[in-house]
Design an enzyme around this catalytic site. Structure first.
Site, short mmCIF file in Angstrom:
data_model
loop_
_atom_site.label_atom_id
_atom_site.label_comp_id
_atom_site.label_asym_id
_atom_site.label_seq_id
_atom_site.Cartn_x
_atom_site.Cartn_y
_atom_site.Cartn_z
N HIS A 1 36.28 48.61 42.21
CA HIS A 1 37.05 47.81 43.18
C HIS A 1 38.03 46.92 42.45
O HIS A 1 37.79 45.73 42.29
CB HIS A 1 36.09 46.95 44.01
N PHE A 2 39.06 47.36 41.99
CA PHE A 2 39.67 48.68 42.01
C PHE A 2 39.94 49.10 40.58
O PHE A 2 40.35 48.25 39.79
CB PHE A 2 40.98 48.64 42.79
#
Length: 152
Positions: free
Chosen positions: A50-51
């Site tokens: 993420h991410f």
């Protein structure tokens, strides 16, 4: 300086790794307010996905960090010792700033209402004084851990 270490927090709330998401409690007025913090270490389980290439802390996890801070506040009252605090609702949640690896997130929760087994806390999470997340968190206090399994 910590008022409560993570080991002491474990004596108040049932969360454990990898889901104990506060590192220490800095201030505590049982049933009134609590201030905790979380260091956003690059190795935190959420950053890898993420991410990829642009790691940020998921908003839902910051809400959980506020909720755990509020749970420490509510469950520090002698009459609530050993109980389980569970979400009943989230209102007015706003995400105002990205929280990245290396940040230190300060988590403040003030109880707006705490009567019987229902409560509402107002939470604010900041990084270096800048608001990252604000929300009102509703919760219920369940049975003392172990009572439900024993049929009480």
């Amino acid at each position: 300086m910590a008022l409560l270490t993570q080991e002491e927090i474990k004596g108040i709330i049932p969360h454990r790794d990898p889901f104990l998401l506060i590192d220490e409690v800095l201030e505590l007025e049982p049933g009134v307010r609590a201030v905790a913090q979380k260091r956003m270490v690059p190795e935190s389980f959420w950053f890898a996905g993420h991410f990829p290439g642009y790691p940020v802390t998921p908003g839902v996890l910051m809400i959980e960090m506020l909720a755990q801070t509020g749970a420490v506040c509510a469950l520090s009252l002698p009459e609530n010792k050993g109980r389980l605090a569970m979400f009943a609702g989230i209102d007015k949640a706003r995400f105002r700033r990205e929280v990245k690896p290396g940040d230190l997130l300060r988590l403040e929760v003030e109880m707006i209402r705490l009567r019987g087994s229902i409560g509402v806390g107002r939470g604010v999470a900041t990084v270096e004084g800048e608001r990252a997340v604000t929300a009102e968190l509703m919760f219920t206090l369940g049975p003392r851990l172990g009572e439900e399994a024993a049929g009480k």
